[in-house]
Design a protein around this motif. Structure first.
Motif, short mmCIF file in Angstrom:
data_model
loop_
_atom_site.label_atom_id
_atom_site.label_comp_id
_atom_site.label_asym_id
_atom_site.label_seq_id
_atom_site.Cartn_x
_atom_site.Cartn_y
_atom_site.Cartn_z
N ILE A 66 0.84 -1.20 0.00
CA ILE A 66 0.00 0.00 0.00
C ILE A 66 0.87 1.25 0.00
CG2 ILE A 66 -1.69 1.34 1.31
CD1 ILE A 66 -2.78 -1.40 2.35
N MET A 67 1.93 1.25 0.82
CA MET A 67 2.84 2.39 0.88
C MET A 67 3.45 2.67 -0.49
SD MET A 67 4.68 1.64 4.56
CE MET A 67 5.85 2.98 4.46
N LYS A 68 3.85 1.62 -1.18
CA LYS A 68 4.49 1.78 -2.50
C LYS A 68 3.46 2.27 -3.53
CE LYS A 68 7.06 -0.67 -6.03
NZ LYS A 68 7.59 -1.96 -6.48
N ALA A 69 2.29 1.66 -3.58
CA ALA A 69 1.29 1.99 -4.59
C ALA A 69 0.74 3.40 -4.42
CB ALA A 69 0.15 0.98 -4.55
N LEU A 70 0.56 3.83 -3.17
CA LEU A 70 -0.04 5.14 -2.91
C LEU A 70 0.97 6.20 -2.51
CD1 LEU A 70 -3.27 3.89 -1.13
CD2 LEU A 70 -2.97 4.59 -3.50
N GLU A 71 2.25 5.85 -2.57
CA GLU A 71 3.35 6.77 -2.30
C GLU A 71 3.15 7.56 -1.00
OE1 GLU A 71 3.59 9.17 -5.82
OE2 GLU A 71 4.03 7.43 -7.08
N THR A 72 2.96 6.80 0.08
CA THR A 72 2.77 7.41 1.39
C THR A 72 3.39 6.55 2.48
OG1 THR A 72 1.13 8.28 2.95
CG2 THR A 72 0.51 6.33 1.73
N ASP A 73 3.76 7.19 3.58
CA ASP A 73 4.25 6.47 4.76
C ASP A 73 3.17 6.35 5.81
OD1 ASP A 73 6.78 6.16 3.68
OD2 ASP A 73 7.50 8.05 4.52
N ASN A 74 2.04 7.00 5.59
CA ASN A 74 0.98 7.04 6.59
C ASN A 74 -0.02 5.91 6.34
OD1 ASN A 74 -0.82 7.78 8.56
ND2 ASN A 74 -0.76 9.96 8.06
N VAL A 75 0.40 4.68 6.65
CA VAL A 75 -0.42 3.48 6.44
C VAL A 75 -0.41 2.65 7.72
CG1 VAL A 75 -0.68 1.34 5.11
CG2 VAL A 75 0.17 3.40 3.99
N THR A 76 -1.59 2.21 8.12
CA THR A 76 -1.71 1.30 9.26
C THR A 76 -2.49 0.08 8.80
OG1 THR A 76 -1.80 3.17 10.77
CG2 THR A 76 -2.53 1.04 11.63
N VAL A 77 -1.91 -1.10 8.98
CA VAL A 77 -2.58 -2.36 8.66
C VAL A 77 -2.52 -3.22 9.91
CG1 VAL A 77 -2.60 -4.41 7.19
CG2 VAL A 77 -1.89 -2.22 6.24
N THR A 78 -3.67 -3.71 10.34
CA THR A 78 -3.71 -4.59 11.51
C THR A 78 -4.46 -5.86 11.16
OG1 THR A 78 -5.69 -3.48 12.33
CG2 THR A 78 -3.60 -2.74 13.23
N GLY A 79 -4.01 -6.96 11.74
CA GLY A 79 -4.71 -8.23 11.56
C GLY A 79 -5.84 -8.35 12.56
N ALA A 80 -6.87 -9.05 12.19
CA ALA A 80 -7.99 -9.27 13.11
C ALA A 80 -7.48 -9.98 14.36
CB ALA A 80 -9.06 -10.11 12.43
#
Length: 136
Positions: A66-80
């Motif tokens: 996601i960081m690479k595709a959207l050119e951002t460092d502001n990404v949070t991914v959490t597992g259930a």
């Protein structure tokens, strides 16, 4: 009496095997893929699994894509259930690339980045928040 015991035993064994299958998932063996792409063998993911130190998790892979595709460092991914190798994830993204896009278009951009993982180890995205820096 012995006949009832055998039937009861069969029912109990069937129930236990159904429960065991519910707690493990198998990646889809038939996936859509681009021409000339590498076919990966099916992988198994355990619910509530524990990762070893230094091991790359599916959450880490999703975040990096996601960081690479959207050119951002502001990404949070959490597992259930705080499971780093969970089949369900939640995503929060803040990106300039969302500027002028509707909510569905923003979500489509994130799904495009995660397409390969959605064909295998990730079963679903439980929640997704996509904002521009101004909306933050």
């Amino acid at each position: 009496m012995a006949r009832i015991t055998i039937i009861t035993l069969i029912v109990v064994i069937t129930m236990f095997s159904s429960v065991a299958n519910a707690f493990s998932t198998h990646a889809k063996s038939v996936v859509r893929r681009a021409p000339n792409s590498v076919v990966k063998p099916p992988t198994f993911v355990r619910w509530m699994s524990v990762t070893k130190e230094g091991e790359t998790t599916i959450v880490d892979v999703c975040k990096a894509k996601i960081m690479k595709a959207l050119e951002t460092d502001n990404v949070t991914v959490t597992g259930a259930y705080d499971d780093p190798n969970g089949s369900h994830i939640s995503v929060t993204v803040v990106s300039d690339k969302f500027q002028g896009k509707r909510v569905v278009q923003r979500q489509q951009m994130v799904y495009k980045a995660l397409w390969d993982e959605l064909q295998g180890p990730v079963h679903a995205v439980d929640s997704m928040i996509c904002k521009t820096p101004d909306e933050k």
